[in-house]
Design an enzyme around this catalytic site. Structure first.
Site, short mmCIF file in Angstrom:
data_model
loop_
_atom_site.label_atom_id
_atom_site.label_comp_id
_atom_site.label_asym_id
_atom_site.label_seq_id
_atom_site.Cartn_x
_atom_site.Cartn_y
_atom_site.Cartn_z
N SER A 54 0.80 -1.23 0.00
CA SER A 54 0.00 0.00 0.00
C SER A 54 0.83 1.28 0.00
O SER A 54 0.27 2.37 -0.14
CB SER A 54 -0.95 0.00 1.20
OG SER A 54 -2.02 -0.89 0.98
N LYS A 57 0.25 3.58 -2.83
CA LYS A 57 -0.80 4.60 -2.81
C LYS A 57 -0.24 6.02 -2.64
O LYS A 57 -0.93 6.99 -2.92
CB LYS A 57 -1.81 4.29 -1.71
CG LYS A 57 -2.61 3.02 -2.01
CD LYS A 57 -3.39 2.51 -0.82
CE LYS A 57 -4.14 1.24 -1.22
NZ LYS A 57 -4.32 0.30 -0.13
N SER A 117 -6.94 3.30 3.57
CA SER A 117 -6.14 2.47 2.66
C SER A 117 -7.02 1.69 1.70
O SER A 117 -6.74 0.53 1.35
CB SER A 117 -5.23 1.51 3.45
OG SER A 117 -4.17 1.07 2.64
N LYS A 224 2.62 6.23 5.07
CA LYS A 224 1.76 5.15 4.61
C LYS A 224 2.32 3.79 5.01
O LYS A 224 3.52 3.54 4.87
CB LYS A 224 1.61 5.22 3.09
CG LYS A 224 0.49 4.34 2.56
CD LYS A 224 -0.86 4.93 2.90
CE LYS A 224 -2.01 3.95 2.63
NZ LYS A 224 -2.07 2.86 3.65
#
Length: 383
Positions: A54, A57, A117, A224
């Site tokens: 993730s 992202k 997320s 993140k």
């Protein structure tokens, strides 16, 4: 008629406690970077290829922020949710829990990506902006190349399992700095700890940010988390203490708890053992350089970049910074002409050299006056 000038730039150094040993970080790969100076303070297999999960992202949001900054889209623009995006919320992935055919604002989708997320929100925002996720990924990779992420390839917007979605912690740190530097207003989303989405087809769903460092009141304001079975746990984090900022990225943490504790350990070690000094601000900090045959005795010099130096605290007593030039610099002097350099030394070792440029144009005085000036200089020097 010229002399070599070496002028101290003085810093007031505080006595501090120093821990010399490098941290023993329990991860597969990690890096710690000073935000302002770009100095790598610690690295562990920093160029080892990872699947960023993730953390992908971060780039998804950068593409959106870039379009917002250029006013090609707005936070209030609505995206119609496709079946493909909706199905992501039904497949067991991290989700915002959007509903098919709903119309959701860019701002809410961003919060769904950053805080919750949501993989479904990633697909939705990509389709809303580029038409398809695949076309959006092309933009992501173009941006990665622009930033200098030469060891990275994105294959999707969310970071879900794909062997062609890869990067390194060094590249993720570079991307993280780009995010913070270029989109400070939008970066504020990354420190939000809670997101509630009401239009789920059932009860409202409230989710907390998976970055547990945000809850510890230590100055962490992003960035993140990531998790894949093949990669274990990962985290890109950033801490700000007064004017100091550090960025840490680690991957291959065996547990969620280790992800948090080892990232804190790395950030704390950097703050404890190193110090960063601002030497010059681009086009702001003025340095006076002696000149002759001009209307004044000095010309103002500036740097064309922000200049910071990061040192281990054990080296502070051996740290010296000078303005060096051969002069006085003879007029005429053109604006942006290189007239001096900033030299940073630790003991006798030159660790950084930065050019200084004339901030203004300096004309040569008339012929008779220049003769008198030259005659006085030969007799009296700089009296």
């Amino acid at each position: 008629m010229t002399d070599y000038f070496k002028i101290y730039i003085i810093f007031f150094l505080l006595s501090t406690t120093v821990i010399n040993a490098s941290p023993n970080i329990d991860a597969r790969t990690a890096i710690l970077v000073d935000y302002h100076s770009d100095k790598v303070l610690y690295e562990l297999e920093a160029d080892h290829r990872i699947h960023p999960a993730s953390m992908t992202k971060i780039m998804t949001t950068i593409v959106v922020f870039d379009l917002l900054k250029k006013k090609r889209i707005s936070l209030d623009d609505k995206v119609t949710i496709s079946e493909k995006a909706w199905r992501m919320s039904q497949a067991g992935y991290s989700s915002m829990f959007i509903m098919v055919n709903d119309q959701i604002s860019i701002e809410n989708l961003l919060r769904g990506i950053i805080v919750a997320s949501g993989n479904d929100a990633c697909v939705a925002i990509a389709e809303g902006i580029a038409g398809t996720e695949e076309k959006f990924v092309v933009i992501m990779n173009e941006k990665a190349q622009e930033i200098g992420m030469n060891a990275t390839n994105f294959a999707n917007t969310s970071g879900i399992n794909n062997p062609d979605n890869y990067s390194t912690v060094r590249d993720i740190a570079l991307m993280s700095k780009y995010l913070i530097k270029n989109y400070p207003y939008y970066y504020e989303y990354f420190k939000e700890t809670v997101f509630t989405w009401e239009r789920t087809g059932g009860n409202p769903i409230t989710q907390g940010n998976r970055n547990t460092l945000l809850y510890k009141n230590i100055g962490v304001d992003g960035i993140k988390t990531g998790h894949l079975v093949v990669e274990a746990y990962s985290l890109a984090s950033s801490i700000k203490k007064k004017t100091r900022r550090l960025i840490a990225v680690g991957s291959g943490f065996k547990t969620n708890a280790l992800r948090a504790s080892q990232s804190i350990k790395l950030l704390s070690w950097g703050l404890t053992n190193t110090e960063t000094f601002e030497i010059s601000k681009k086009n702001e900090t003025n340095f006076e350089v002696q000149t002759w045959l001009g209307p004044s005795k000095t010309v103002t010099g500036q740097t064309k970049e922000d200049v910071y130096i990061t040192l281990e605290k054990k080296d502070l007593r051996n740290f010296n910074t000078f303005i060096e030039y051969t002069g006085p610099v003879k007029a005429p002097i053109a604006k942006d002409q290189e007239i001096a350099s900033i030299k940073v030394y630790i003991k006798e070792d030159l660790v950084k050299s930065i050019p200084v440029y004339a901030a203004e144009k300096t004309k040569k005085i008339n012929f008779l006056l220049s003769l008198l000036t030259s005659f006085n200089y030969m007799i009296w020097g700089d009296a």
